[in-house]
Design an enzyme around this catalytic site. Structure first.
Site, mmCIF file in Angstrom:
data_model
loop_
_atom_site.group_PDB
_atom_site.id
_atom_site.type_symbol
_atom_site.label_atom_id
_atom_site.label_comp_id
_atom_site.label_asym_id
_atom_site.label_seq_id
_atom_site.Cartn_x
_atom_site.Cartn_y
_atom_site.Cartn_z
ATOM 1 N N LYS A 1 -1.389 1.851 -5.247
ATOM 2 C CA LYS A 1 -1.699 0.780 -4.301
ATOM 3 C C LYS A 1 -2.823 1.194 -3.356
ATOM 4 O O LYS A 1 -3.422 0.364 -2.709
ATOM 5 C CB LYS A 1 -0.481 0.305 -3.505
ATOM 6 C CG LYS A 1 0.673 1.239 -3.499
ATOM 7 C CD LYS A 1 1.959 0.606 -3.017
ATOM 8 C CE LYS A 1 3.091 1.610 -3.205
ATOM 9 N NZ LYS A 1 4.396 1.148 -3.232
ATOM 10 N N LYS B 1 -4.068 12.795 -0.013
ATOM 11 C CA LYS B 1 -3.840 11.752 0.990
ATOM 12 C C LYS B 1 -4.587 12.068 2.279
ATOM 13 O O LYS B 1 -5.164 11.174 2.900
ATOM 14 C CB LYS B 1 -2.343 11.583 1.265
ATOM 15 C CG LYS B 1 -1.636 10.849 0.145
ATOM 16 C CD LYS B 1 -0.235 10.421 0.535
ATOM 17 C CE LYS B 1 0.433 9.682 -0.618
ATOM 18 N NZ LYS B 1 1.858 9.495 -0.452
ATOM 19 N N LYS C 1 -4.618 7.627 -11.503
ATOM 20 C CA LYS C 1 -3.352 6.912 -11.699
ATOM 21 C C LYS C 1 -3.401 5.555 -10.998
ATOM 22 O O LYS C 1 -4.095 5.401 -9.983
ATOM 23 C CB LYS C 1 -2.175 7.753 -11.194
ATOM 24 C CG LYS C 1 -2.112 7.872 -9.699
ATOM 25 C CD LYS C 1 -0.781 8.440 -9.220
ATOM 26 C CE LYS C 1 -0.808 8.459 -7.700
ATOM 27 N NZ LYS C 1 0.331 8.977 -7.026
#
Ligand code: TYM
Length: 328
Positions: free
Chosen positions: A197, A111, A194
């Site tokens: 969003k 992230k 994966k």
């Protein structure tokens, strides 16, 4: 009866990975277990800077959780920031986990790398400590999650064991549970990543509220593998195996058995798209009904928070007593 806890972030529309990896399992477990499910807005704050969106997204997500079948009469559905104990135990957990352990978290590394040009909050780094608090506050035996959350459950176990060792037996040591099919739904355009969003394009991510025609189109355009054989092997055939996994999760037939029914990619894509449309149709209908009465949704979430607080505050007291804070 096992105590179960799992949570989801209100960071945008719910997708097929969330549903098959987590939400559907939560629904299945609600009648046999004592289940708590949180809409974790404090976690979403790690990457939210716009005023107003967290509250609106939390309400939408509440409607979605009831729409997929969670029953407010048996399942405790709550918004994390309504239960202040999460923040308090979160701090205690920050003091029980090490900098080194947090530095090894792959989700933080991923992230933070994706946000390289943006603000990377300290909350993004200490996120697993708050997640540990979410789980430990409810004495959860089981945490039903997709495979991407395994590292977070592992660190929760490590933190709980360390706390119990330091301050005496206080927390239940939880374990992750993942579904046989659907634990790792992959992006339809990049089947080695994966479904998420935060993917670069929406074409690979199927949302539960997508129009039926859009769902069929996303499956029709799904990236498959270079040869044209249909068989189930997640390493050699990631694209086809992802479709077989999704079709399996929707129909209940094992992926390897489904593979024998197809000799071409086209019909497999079409059938998977149709099966997903049928699976989400009743969810979409219930969601629309629930969103028509926001006052009632807020009432249900308040009821969930009140119930969650009674459990969470007792556990927090236990932890504070074990540490030996000066009583108030
Ligand atoms: P979140 O909000 O990203 O996702 C919610 C749930 O959906 C699962 N999931 C998937 N499963 C299969 N395939 C996928 N492609 C896929 N994408 C997401 C996730 O595994 C998760 O179960 N850190 C958590 C939220 C959290 C939490 C907790 C979870 C906060 N506190 C305590 C469990 C217990 C998260 O970001 O999930």
């Amino acid at each position: 009866m096992a105590r179960v806890l799992s949570c989801i972030q209100p960071t945008g529309a719910v997708h097929l990975g969330n549903y098959l990896g987590a939400l559907r399992e939560w629904v299945k477990g609600q009648h046999t277990n004592d289940v708590f499910h949180g809409i974790v807005d404090l976690h979403a704050l790690t990457i939210t800077e716009t005023p107003g969106v967290l509250g609106a997204n939390s309400l939408d997500l509440g409607a979605m959780l009831f729409a997929v079948g969670l029953d407010p009469d048996v399942a405790t559905i709550f918004v994390q920031s309504h239960v202040v104990e999460h923040s308090v135990l979160g701090w205690i957990m920050e003091c029980t986990v090490s900098y080194g352990e947090l530095s090894r978290m792959t989700q933080f590394k991923d992230k933070a790398a994706k946000r390289e040009a943006d603000f990377v909050s300290a909350g993004l780094f200490t996120y697993p400590a708050l997640q540990a608090a979410d789980i430990l506050l409810y004495d959860a035996n089981e945490v039903p999650v997709g495979a991407d959350q395994h590292q977070h459950i592992e660190i929760t176990r490590d933190i709980a064991i360390r706390f119990n060792h330091r301050f005496g037996d206080t927390f239940v040591i939880p374990k992750a549970v993942t579904p046989a099919e659907g634990a790792r739904v992959m992006d339809l355009q990049e089947p080695t990543n994966k479904m998420s969003k935060s993917a670069t394009s929406d074409a690979g991510c199927v949302y539960l509220l997508d129009e039926p025609a859009a769902i069929v189109k996303k499956f029709k355009r799904a990236v498959t593998d270079s040869d044209s054989e249909v068989f189930y092997d997640r390493d050699k055939k990631p694209g086809v195996s992802n479709l077989l996994d999704i079709l399996s999760a929707a129909t209940g037939v094992k992926p390897a058995d489904l593979a024998t029914r197809y000799s071409q990619y086209g019909p497999l894509k079409a059938d998977t798209g149709e099966a997903v449309v049928e699976m989400v149709r009743p969810i979409q209908e219930r969601y629309a009904e629930l969103m028509a009465d926001r006052g009632e949704l807020q009432r249900l979430l308040r009821k969930g928070a009140d119930k969650a607080r009674t459990v969470a505050s007792a556990t927090l007291d236990r932890a504070k007593n074990a540490i030996g804070f000066l009583p108030y």
